[in-house]
Scaffold this motif. Structure first.
Motif, PDB file in Angstrom:
ATOM      1  N   SER A 187       0.864  -1.184   0.000  1.00 46.86           N
ATOM      2  CA  SER A 187       0.000   0.000   0.000  1.00 46.86           C
ATOM      3  C   SER A 187       0.894   1.225   0.000  1.00 46.86           C
ATOM      4  N   ALA A 188       0.665   2.111  -0.961  1.00 45.46           N
ATOM      5  CA  ALA A 188       1.467   3.342  -1.034  1.00 45.46           C
ATOM      6  C   ALA A 188       1.191   4.246   0.158  1.00 45.46           C
ATOM      7  N   SER A 189      -0.077   4.306   0.618  1.00 49.28           N
ATOM      8  CA  SER A 189      -0.405   5.184   1.732  1.00 49.28           C
ATOM      9  C   SER A 189       0.176   4.674   3.049  1.00 49.28           C
ATOM     10  N   VAL A 190       0.205   3.361   3.209  1.00 50.15           N
ATOM     11  CA  VAL A 190       0.796   2.780   4.425  1.00 50.15           C
ATOM     12  C   VAL A 190       2.311   2.788   4.323  1.00 50.15           C
ATOM     13  N   GLY A 191       2.831   2.665   3.111  1.00 49.82           N
ATOM     14  CA  GLY A 191       4.277   2.695   2.918  1.00 49.82           C
ATOM     15  C   GLY A 191       4.955   1.399   3.307  1.00 49.82           C
ATOM     16  N   LYS A 192       4.224   0.280   3.219  1.00 53.23           N
ATOM     17  CA  LYS A 192       4.804  -1.008   3.603  1.00 53.23           C
ATOM     18  C   LYS A 192       4.444  -2.061   2.576  1.00 53.23           C
ATOM     19  N   ALA A 193       5.277  -3.146   2.573  1.00 50.51           N
ATOM     20  CA  ALA A 193       5.016  -4.291   1.706  1.00 50.51           C
ATOM     21  C   ALA A 193       5.265  -5.557   2.510  1.00 50.51           C
ATOM     22  N   VAL A 194       4.437  -6.559   2.283  1.00 56.89           N
ATOM     23  CA  VAL A 194       4.540  -7.828   3.010  1.00 56.89           C
ATOM     24  C   VAL A 194       4.453  -8.974   2.008  1.00 56.89           C
ATOM     25  N   LEU A 195       5.310  -9.981   2.185  1.00 59.37           N
ATOM     26  CA  LEU A 195       5.281 -11.183   1.373  1.00 59.37           C
ATOM     27  C   LEU A 195       4.661 -12.307   2.197  1.00 59.37           C
ATOM     28  N   VAL A 196       3.674 -12.979   1.609  1.00 62.77           N
ATOM     29  CA  VAL A 196       3.047 -14.136   2.262  1.00 62.77           C
ATOM     30  C   VAL A 196       3.270 -15.333   1.349  1.00 62.77           C
ATOM     31  N   ALA A 197       3.991 -16.339   1.854  1.00 62.89           N
ATOM     32  CA  ALA A 197       4.306 -17.531   1.064  1.00 62.89           C
ATOM     33  C   ALA A 197       3.632 -18.743   1.683  1.00 62.89           C
ATOM     34  N   GLY A 214       6.570 -24.548   6.015  1.00 59.16           N
ATOM     35  CA  GLY A 214       6.201 -24.241   4.641  1.00 59.16           C
ATOM     36  C   GLY A 214       5.486 -22.916   4.469  1.00 59.16           C
ATOM     37  N   ASP A 215       5.246 -22.197   5.557  1.00 54.46           N
ATOM     38  CA  ASP A 215       4.562 -20.900   5.498  1.00 54.46           C
ATOM     39  C   ASP A 215       5.497 -19.794   5.966  1.00 54.46           C
ATOM     40  N   ALA A 216       5.268 -18.611   5.431  1.00 59.78           N
ATOM     41  CA  ALA A 216       6.074 -17.462   5.845  1.00 59.78           C
ATOM     42  C   ALA A 216       5.295 -16.179   5.604  1.00 59.78           C
ATOM     43  N   THR A 217       5.410 -15.264   6.546  1.00 64.53           N
ATOM     44  CA  THR A 217       4.857 -13.914   6.391  1.00 64.53           C
ATOM     45  C   THR A 217       5.967 -12.957   6.759  1.00 64.53           C
ATOM     46  N   ALA A 218       6.441 -12.184   5.802  1.00 68.20           N
ATOM     47  CA  ALA A 218       7.626 -11.364   6.012  1.00 68.20           C
ATOM     48  C   ALA A 218       7.373  -9.919   5.621  1.00 68.20           C
ATOM     49  N   LEU A 219       7.752  -9.003   6.500  1.00 70.46           N
ATOM     50  CA  LEU A 219       7.675  -7.573   6.228  1.00 70.46           C
ATOM     51  C   LEU A 219       8.966  -7.120   5.565  1.00 70.46           C
ATOM     52  N   LEU A 220       8.848  -6.500   4.402  1.00 74.08           N
ATOM     53  CA  LEU A 220      10.049  -6.038   3.709  1.00 74.08           C
ATOM     54  C   LEU A 220      10.576  -4.767   4.370  1.00 74.08           C
ATOM     55  N   ALA A 221      11.865  -4.759   4.653  1.00 76.58           N
ATOM     56  CA  ALA A 221      12.494  -3.591   5.257  1.00 76.58           C
ATOM     57  C   ALA A 221      12.775  -2.548   4.182  1.00 76.58           C
ATOM     58  N   GLY A 222      12.587  -1.292   4.535  1.00 76.30           N
ATOM     59  CA  GLY A 222      12.842  -0.216   3.586  1.00 76.30           C
ATOM     60  C   GLY A 222      11.563   0.242   2.901  1.00 76.30           C
ATOM     61  N   ASP A 223      11.719   1.237   2.047  1.00 76.07           N
ATOM     62  CA  ASP A 223      10.566   1.828   1.370  1.00 76.07           C
ATOM     63  C   ASP A 223      10.412   1.247  -0.022  1.00 76.07           C
ATOM     64  N   MET A 224       9.200   0.819  -0.314  1.00 79.68           N
ATOM     65  CA  MET A 224       8.888   0.326  -1.645  1.00 79.68           C
ATOM     66  C   MET A 224       8.541   1.499  -2.546  1.00 79.68           C
ATOM     67  N   GLN A 225       9.034   1.461  -3.777  1.00 81.36           N
ATOM     68  CA  GLN A 225       8.747   2.519  -4.736  1.00 81.36           C
ATOM     69  C   GLN A 225       7.883   1.962  -5.873  1.00 81.36           C
ATOM     70  N   ALA A 226       7.147   2.839  -6.501  1.00 78.36           N
ATOM     71  CA  ALA A 226       6.272   2.425  -7.594  1.00 78.36           C
ATOM     72  C   ALA A 226       7.081   1.720  -8.674  1.00 78.36           C
ATOM     73  N   GLY A 227       6.582   0.567  -9.097  1.00 74.44           N
ATOM     74  CA  GLY A 227       7.253  -0.191 -10.156  1.00 74.44           C
ATOM     75  C   GLY A 227       8.253  -1.208  -9.645  1.00 74.44           C
ATOM     76  N   ASP A 228       8.565  -1.207  -8.344  1.00 79.24           N
ATOM     77  CA  ASP A 228       9.512  -2.189  -7.802  1.00 79.24           C
ATOM     78  C   ASP A 228       8.954  -3.600  -7.970  1.00 79.24           C
TER      79      ASP A 228
END
Length: 275
Positions: free
Chosen positions: A190-200, A233-247
């Motif tokens: 979410s751009a407004s939240v400024g965070k990205a999370v990977l769920v595997a 076999g499961d993972a929920t990870a918060l990506l460190a740093g700021d995600m930019q559009a198009g990453d």
């Protein structure tokens, strides 16, 4: 009736254990002393807590023992047994006090002079003692359950908290790819939240001495976003740093602790485009 006697009746009323006569006395006293309504309200609230306390959470045995011990030690008024009802005056205990009236002084049962005490027997004090202890037990159990729930709420992983923030945002987005081993990996951002999370889901556990590392891929430049663990076999990870559009979001297998060079040392096992 004094306030202590009324409090005993109020406890019985909250538990719905009053006799018809005690109920009448209770209502009459409340009309005469409306300021005692606070006692009634407090007992009703305690009774409500008792009703809401379920049996799924067992209180410590020490509390139950203390409750039973208190009941045993609390004085109780004698209640005449069935054998006492037909007992004759001759079987009654002999009073040895020198001031005790003789048999001739005691009016007969048919005499108009027989004394009658209009004051009803006072309620047994142990009712309120047991009620108070039981209410305390309900509070302790409730506090215990609440503490567990509060502890779970306060100690949620940062990745779970971030995922909930993203999902609640109005600009939440996600993208999913299939894994070679049959699992899936989904990126949430979410751009407004400024965070990205990977769920595997269904991702293999890395070999001993290895770990998964996250990357933001901007054009041809990967930017490390931290490492994460796999649990069954499961993972929920918060990506460190700021995600930019198009990453793009990528995952590689690196040595424990992450890449020593700050750049990927293996080909990515996951790549999720976000544009």
């Amino acid at each position: 009736m004094n306030e202590k006697d009324f409090a005993e009746l109020a406890a019985g009323a909250a538990l719905h254990t009053l006799t018809a006569e005690d109920e009448r006395r209770f209502r009459a006293a409340l009309l005469e002393h409306p300021e005692w309504q606070t006692i009634v309200d407090a007992d009703a609230a305690s009774a409500g807590m008792l009703a809401e306390t379920t049996a799924t959470v067992d209180p410590p045995a020490s509390i139950r023992s203390a409750l039973l011990a208190q009941i045993a030690l609390t004085p109780q008024n004698e209640v005449a047994g069935p054998d006492d009802a037909g007992r004759s005056d001759a079987a009654a205990p002999v009073r040895t006090s020198p001031d005790a009236p003789s048999a001739e002084d005691v009016p007969s049962a048919g005499s108009a002079e027989v004394a009658h005490d209009p004051t009803p027997a006072k309620p047994r004090r142990w009712v309120r003692a047991v009620f108070a202890l039981a209410a305390c037990l309900a509070v302790l159990v409730g506090v215990g359950v609440g503490a567990v729930a509060l502890n779970d709420q306060l100690n949620r992983p940062a990745s779970v908290v971030a995922l909930q923030e993203i999902e609640a945002a109005g600009d939440a987005e996600q993208a999913t790819v299939a894994l070679d081993d049959g699992g899936t990996a989904t990126a949430h951002w979410s751009a407004s939240v400024g965070k990205a999370v990977l769920v595997a889901d269904g991702i293999p556990t890395p070999a001993e001495g290895e770990t998964y590392e996250l990357w933001f891929v901007r054009g041809d430049a990967p930017v490390s976003a931290g490492v994460f663990d796999v649990d069954g076999g499961d993972a929920t990870a918060l990506l460190a740093g700021d995600m930019q559009a198009g990453d793009a979001i990528a995952v590689t297998v690196e040595q424990a602790g992450g890449s020593p060079t700050g750049q990927p040392t293996t080909d990515p096992v996951i790549v999720i485009p976000t544009a």
